[in-house]
Design a protein around this motif. Structure first.
Motif, PDB file in Angstrom:
ATOM      1  N   TYR A 164      34.245 -10.295  69.273  1.00 26.24           N
ATOM      2  CA  TYR A 164      33.125  -9.366  69.363  1.00 26.24           C
ATOM      3  C   TYR A 164      31.962  -9.847  68.511  1.00 26.24           C
ATOM      4  CZ  TYR A 164      30.577  -4.923  69.290  1.00 26.24           C
ATOM      5  OH  TYR A 164      29.612  -3.943  69.416  1.00 26.24           O
ATOM      6  N   LYS A 165      32.263 -10.500  67.400  1.00 25.53           N
ATOM      7  CA  LYS A 165      31.228 -11.036  66.528  1.00 25.53           C
ATOM      8  C   LYS A 165      30.392 -12.072  67.270  1.00 25.53           C
ATOM      9  CE  LYS A 165      30.563 -13.471  62.140  1.00 25.53           C
ATOM     10  NZ  LYS A 165      29.829 -14.573  62.754  1.00 25.53           N
ATOM     11  N   THR A 166      31.055 -12.940  68.042  1.00 25.51           N
ATOM     12  CA  THR A 166      30.329 -13.938  68.825  1.00 25.51           C
ATOM     13  C   THR A 166      29.420 -13.262  69.836  1.00 25.51           C
ATOM     14  OG1 THR A 166      32.256 -15.382  68.640  1.00 25.51           O
ATOM     15  CG2 THR A 166      30.582 -16.029  70.217  1.00 25.51           C
ATOM     16  N   LEU A 167      29.893 -12.194  70.449  1.00 28.51           N
ATOM     17  CA  LEU A 167      29.085 -11.453  71.411  1.00 28.51           C
ATOM     18  C   LEU A 167      27.822 -10.920  70.738  1.00 28.51           C
ATOM     19  CD1 LEU A 167      30.376  -8.913  74.027  1.00 28.51           C
ATOM     20  CD2 LEU A 167      28.472  -8.306  72.562  1.00 28.51           C
ATOM     21  N   LEU A 168      27.956 -10.354  69.542  1.00 26.28           N
ATOM     22  CA  LEU A 168      26.792  -9.827  68.830  1.00 26.28           C
ATOM     23  C   LEU A 168      25.825 -10.939  68.457  1.00 26.28           C
ATOM     24  CD1 LEU A 168      28.477  -7.164  66.509  1.00 26.28           C
ATOM     25  CD2 LEU A 168      27.212  -6.776  68.631  1.00 26.28           C
ATOM     26  N   ASP A 169      26.357 -12.124  68.137  1.00 24.12           N
ATOM     27  CA  ASP A 169      25.486 -13.256  67.814  1.00 24.12           C
ATOM     28  C   ASP A 169      24.634 -13.632  69.017  1.00 24.12           C
ATOM     29  OD1 ASP A 169      26.474 -13.381  65.261  1.00 24.12           O
ATOM     30  OD2 ASP A 169      27.928 -14.973  65.694  1.00 24.12           O
ATOM     31  N   ILE A 170      25.250 -13.597  70.225  1.00 22.22           N
ATOM     32  CA  ILE A 170      24.505 -13.930  71.447  1.00 22.22           C
ATOM     33  C   ILE A 170      23.425 -12.883  71.702  1.00 22.22           C
ATOM     34  CG2 ILE A 170      24.678 -14.175  73.955  1.00 22.22           C
ATOM     35  CD1 ILE A 170      27.517 -15.239  73.538  1.00 22.22           C
ATOM     36  N   ILE A 171      23.758 -11.612  71.490  1.00 24.97           N
ATOM     37  CA  ILE A 171      22.800 -10.532  71.712  1.00 24.97           C
ATOM     38  C   ILE A 171      21.595 -10.673  70.782  1.00 24.97           C
ATOM     39  CG2 ILE A 171      22.439  -8.037  71.448  1.00 24.97           C
ATOM     40  CD1 ILE A 171      25.325  -7.662  72.347  1.00 24.97           C
ATOM     41  N   SER A 172      21.872 -10.958  69.510  1.00 23.90           N
ATOM     42  CA  SER A 172      20.795 -10.981  68.533  1.00 23.90           C
ATOM     43  C   SER A 172      20.028 -12.295  68.592  1.00 23.90           C
ATOM     44  CB  SER A 172      21.334 -10.758  67.123  1.00 23.90           C
ATOM     45  OG  SER A 172      22.291 -11.766  66.813  1.00 23.90           O
TER      46      SER A 172
END
Length: 1006
Positions: A998-1006
């Motif tokens: 999920y952390k990787t997903l947030l990195d992509i979003i931001s």
């Protein structure tokens, strides 16, 4: 040679267990009867003879049950709560018929001397209580002949111990003189009778119930009943049908004793020696398994017809095996099929079936299947298997190799080594020309070729053994044991519904030669390799069978334990002495090893064998109770039980816990100090319990979770918006230079094309000791110890392949482009087509497609189509998952999420607790994107709350690594295409990415 017999403690204990049930019954001489009473049909009969004395009135059911419970306690057997009676419902009039008031069960593993044990039991019952009339009921001629032979060869042995001999005979309704003698004699007397003699409808079977002129107008059944016999049923699981039991009730049995290794019903079990006990106590041979796996097996129209399935309410079906095409290889599958079934379609287009291999007719009258192309096969037939002969050759070679190795080891010990081959068709071993002259079948030819080659190249230093080998020719050292037809030719045995052969001549041959086969003198007995029909699954055990080879397809009817059982007995030397602990000490399994050369993979045979062994112990104690330890120490039994509870080795229900199994595995079971001296005995008792939950189908209903769709989440605005953006289908357009692809494809094929030849892997495993029931349930008791491989060639010139057309079909290129590629590759590479045409097509297409994908992904464009996915794809009626691979959720579209890996599990857990996530779903496989390298199914679709980190919609693929270098090319190309697809269908409103958390997903979003 004369076989010698020994007094063995476990056999004496089994006999005593039966005898002690009647403790309190006096020793009474047989009753002499002069009887003019009426028969069941109120017709007078005159009977003069001897019968077993009944139990005295003081031997009440309560006394007998108490005796049984005491015996069960001593033998670690669950106690009977009541005297279990055998009662059968008569379907004709609805009445309940009590077959016998006294019913006892003895379980003994195959190969430990079950027949010897109940012969000894008869002597003990006679010695202690005076009972002398016994009837042995058998399910087949094989067992009948085996018992008759055992009574013959043990006569002198038991006479030395008991000072008398048993008289015995086989019941024959056409010759009732022996039955007269049986009734009129006051000596120990045994009648052996087939169940079919009194439970079938044939003319001969009815004679036992008829008044016969040659029998003084008496019914044989009435005379048997007057003797009040003790009935022993050998292999009761094969005869305990309604007809047999109702027939046995007319025998008026004093009691019924049941002996088998595989009981279906248990009545007051008093002794148990099951597969695990027999194996661990080294009462049978050590088992070694050689399994053979065929790799890259591409055959010529391979079809194996296993069986015809008939139904009164539906069309007949057939169970067949055939090949199908996978992504990277061709493999065999098993299907139940009906009329019109097209093998070409269901093999996914294998060229070998592109010749009207469509089922035209299924005929239950002759058990056949006919295809539209005119080919007709019968149950048990195999056609088109070009690798089958190579497989059988390797099996025969491995059997000879194992035989020679064992023979060199045991030759100086004076132990003759025998090998047994099971085959389906006699014609594979022996054939006849038009003049009736016998000729070798294919297996006999292969055997002689392989045997001659192996013995010619054999290196050893024993001159006596060399002389022995030189004195036996390849032709004389093998023999067939089959039925003989009226012309004196070997023929297939007839098999009844119990899958046992009823051909007497086959068993006559084997029984007469039992001792002769054991003679190591080549002038007397050169035969060391025996070919026999697969129907010979019971009734004949030669102790010196050290190798068993199954040259046939293994089917559900012939169980692996039955095949293995033919060679489990401990061997004997030339003096007839059994090679057991009294001779070998603790090295029994150094000499006594049975090697099974299976016709299937090592994993398949070994796992199935272990599961069958595990299934045979279902009668064991399922819960730990303090009564289990009473025999060990009555005063401490409660203390032992309480300690196990305190150590959390058992739960409140008395079930063994993971704590126990963990400590047991680490050999660190902890007990109180005053119990340490009993530690080994306590562990032995605990290990004898049977945890039924460990032996179950992998997908049992108990472990299955049904996923239910949450309609409220489906109706959420966030999900509706997400679905509106991603549910559209698309098509792709690619413009690329064909010549560029041709050049790259040629280079790729020249560098990487490698078409494997047919290979056979021979893997060997063995079991030194079965440590626990869980080892069997998990298939880990037999451990793999070695492997080797043979290579072969599968080319078949009779099949014409459209190589260009097939490659064009699999790559989407024009035939012209394919021709240019094939012409451009090196000759050495193109010649691999001969090794394995189908694999050549598969491998070449895979390499061409990888280059094609790399070229076209740079030029791909997606257009949105009007067609879209409906929310019906989320219907939950048929979505099920194993409880071990599901996670209860809060924000998932379903109440559970079904995950494939720990990465997916962790990702779903993180989504579920995130305050920013509104709803998410693991996308079903029916949701896919079309790409040049195949369909692609993304993993997740996620909708965030409006006003959260960023109000976006996200489609994710979860991988263990997000590095493009770590992803396989094919998968990378699919994900590249997916990015373009979602850009097109959502106008860049949906983000797509590969994430590992999920952390990787947030990195992509931001």
């Amino acid at each position: 040679m004369k076989l010698k017999f020994k007094h063995q403690d476990f056999q004496a204990t089994a006999a005593s267990a039966v005898v002690d049930v009647f403790k309190g019954q006096p020793n009474l001489v047989p009753s002499y009867i002069m009887d003019n009473e009426s028969s069941q049909l109120n017709e007078e009969i005159n009977f003069t003879g001897w019968c077993n004395q009944p139990l005295i009135p003081e031997m009440t059911s309560e006394i007998i049950l108490k005796n049984i419970q005491e015996i069960q306690c001593n033998n670690y057997i669950p106690k009977s709560t009541e005297l279990e009676r055998c009662i059968v419902k008569n379907k004709e009039d609805g009445s309940n018929v009590e077959v016998s008031k006294i019913n006892l069960t003895v379980e003994m593993e195959t190969g430990v001397g079950k027949t010897y044990t109940y012969i000894k039991t008869m002597y003990e019952l006679n010695k202690n209580y005076g009972w002398s009339k016994f009837v042995i009921v058998v399910p087949s001629i094989a067992i009948r002949e085996g018992i008759h032979k055992s009574l013959q060869i043990t006569q002198d042995h038991f006479a030395e111990e008991y000072g008398k001999k048993i008289r015995f005979f086989i019941y024959n309704s056409s010759n009732l003189t022996e039955l007269d003698t049986f009734a009129s004699s006051n000596t120990m007397h045994v009648m052996i009778i087939n169940a079919q003699a009194f439970n079938a409808n044939g003319k001969d079977a009815r004679r036992i119930h008829m008044e016969l002129d040659e029998f003084r107008s008496q019914k044989p059944i009435d005379i048997i009943a007057k003797t009040n016999p003790i009935v022993i049923i050998d292999e009761p699981q094969s005869v305990e049908g309604e007809k047999t039991m109702l027939g046995l009730a007319k025998f008026n049995p004093l009691m019924i004793l049941r002996y088998s290794a595989t009981h279906k019903k248990y009545y007051n079990m008093v002794y148990r020696l099951d597969a695990i006990d027999a194996y661990n106590q080294q009462l049978v041979k050590k088992i070694t398994v050689k399994g053979i796996t065929t790799v890259n097996d591409l055959t010529s129209g391979y079809v194996y017809l296993e069986e015809i399935n008939l139904s009164a309410s539906a069309d007949p079906m057939a169970t067949i095996n055939f090949n199908t095409k996978g992504v990277n290889s061709v493999y065999k599958i098993r299907r139940k099929v009906g009329f019109g079934y097209n093998l070409y379609e269901h093999s996914k287009g294998l060229q070998e079936y592109n010749n009207n291999f469509i089922i035209k007719n299924i005929d239950g009258r002759d058990n056949s299947v006919e295809f539209v192309n005119g080919i007709k096969i019968y149950a048990g037939d195999v056609i088109g298997n070009t690798s089958a002969e190579q497989l059988r050759r390797i099996q025969i070679r491995e059997t000879i190799k194992s035989h020679i190795e064992r023979e060199m080891q045991l030759f100086n010990e004076g132990i003759k080594v025998l090998s047994l081959f099971f085959i389906d068709e006699v014609s594979n071993y022996k054939q006849y020309d038009k003049h009736g002259v016998a000729l070798n079948g294919i297996y006999a030819d292969i055997f002689e070729e392989e045997y001659s080659q192996m013995t010619a190249n054999l290196k050893h230093t024993n001159p006596t053994y060399s002389e022995y080998l030189d004195s036996i020719t390849a032709k004389n050292t093998h023999a067939g044991y089959f039925s003989i037809d009226k012309k004196g030719r070997l023929t297939n045995s007839k098999v009844n519904k119990e899958q046992s052969s009823d051909d007497i001549d086959a068993y006559d041959l084997i029984m007469k030669d039992k001792e002769l086969l054991l003679d190591i003198d080549p002038n007397k007995s050169p035969v060391r390799f025996i070919f026999s029909h697969s129907a010979l699954k019971e009734g004949w055990d030669n102790p010196n069978v050290f190798q068993i080879c199954t040259l046939k397809h293994t089917t559900s009817e012939i169980r692996r334990r039955q095949e293995v059982g033919r060679g489990l007995r401990l061997c004997v030397n030339q003096n007839g002495e059994r090679m057991d602990k009294s001779v070998l000490g603790e090295d029994i399994h150094k000499i006594n090893v049975l090697t099974v050369i299976a016709s299937e993979s090592y994993e398949a045979f070994a796992t199935s064998l272990q599961h069958e062994m595990a299934g045979s112990i279902r009668h064991r104690t399922k819960k730990v109770t303090k009564e289990l330890f009473e025999k060990l120490n009555p005063a401490l039994s409660k203390k032992i039980f309480d300690t196990l509870s305190q150590k959390k080795y058992i739960d409140k229900e008395g079930t063994l816990t993971d704590n126990y199994y963990d400590d047991r595995l680490k050999q660190s079971v902890k007990l109180e100090k005053n119990l340490e001296q009993y530690k080994d005995n306590i562990i032995e008792i605990l290990d004898s319990t049977y945890l039924s939950e460990t032996i179950k189908p992998e997908n049992s209903a108990k472990n299955t979770v049904s996923l239910e769709l949450d309609q409220r989440k489906l109706d959420m605005q966030e999900f509706k918006e997400l679905w509106k953006l991603i549910n559209k289908k698309s098509r792709y357009i690619v413009n690329f230079e064909t010549e560029e692809l041709i050049v790259k494809a040629i280079k790729e094929l020249n560098e990487k094309l490698n078409v494997p030849k047919l290979r056979f892997f021979v893997e060997t495993g063995t079991a030194d000791k079965i440590k626990s029931i869980e080892d069997l349930a998990n298939g880990t008791a037999i451990k793999k110890i070695s492997s080797k491989n043979y290579s072969g060639n599968t080319v078949n010139q009779s099949i014409k392949y459209d190589l260009v057309g097939k490659l064009a079909e699999r790559t989407g290129l024009t035939r012209n482009a394919v021709v240019k590629i094939l012409k451009g590759i090196e000759r050495e590479k193109f010649d691999q087509f001969k090794n394995n045409p189908e694999n050549f097509i598969i491998e070449s297409a895979k390499l061409i497609n990888s280059q094609k994908a790399a070229v076209i992904v740079e030029h791909i464009e997606y257009d949105t189509q009007s067609e879209s996915y409906s929310t019906n794809i989320f219907a939950s009626a048929s979505i099920k998952g194993n409880i071990d691979n599901t996670l209860p959720t809060i924000k998932h579209l379903y109440d559970y999420v079904l995950y494939d890996s720990n990465i997916e599990k962790n990702f779903a857990s993180e989504l579920d607790i995130s305050e920013d996530v509104a709803v998410y779903v693991k996308l079903p496989s029916s949701f896919f994107i079309t790409t040049p390298v195949g369909k692609y199914n993304p993993d997740w679709a996620i909708a965030f709350y409006e006003g959260s980190v960023k109000h976006i919609y996200f489609v994710a693929e979860t991988k263990g690594s997000t590095s493009e270098l770590d992803l396989r090319l094919r998968e990378q190309l699919k994900t590249d295409c997916a990015k373009e697809h979602f850009k097109a269908v959502s106008n860049n409103k949906v983000k797509y990415g590969i994430v590992d958390s999920y952390k990787t997903l947030l990195d992509i979003i931001s």
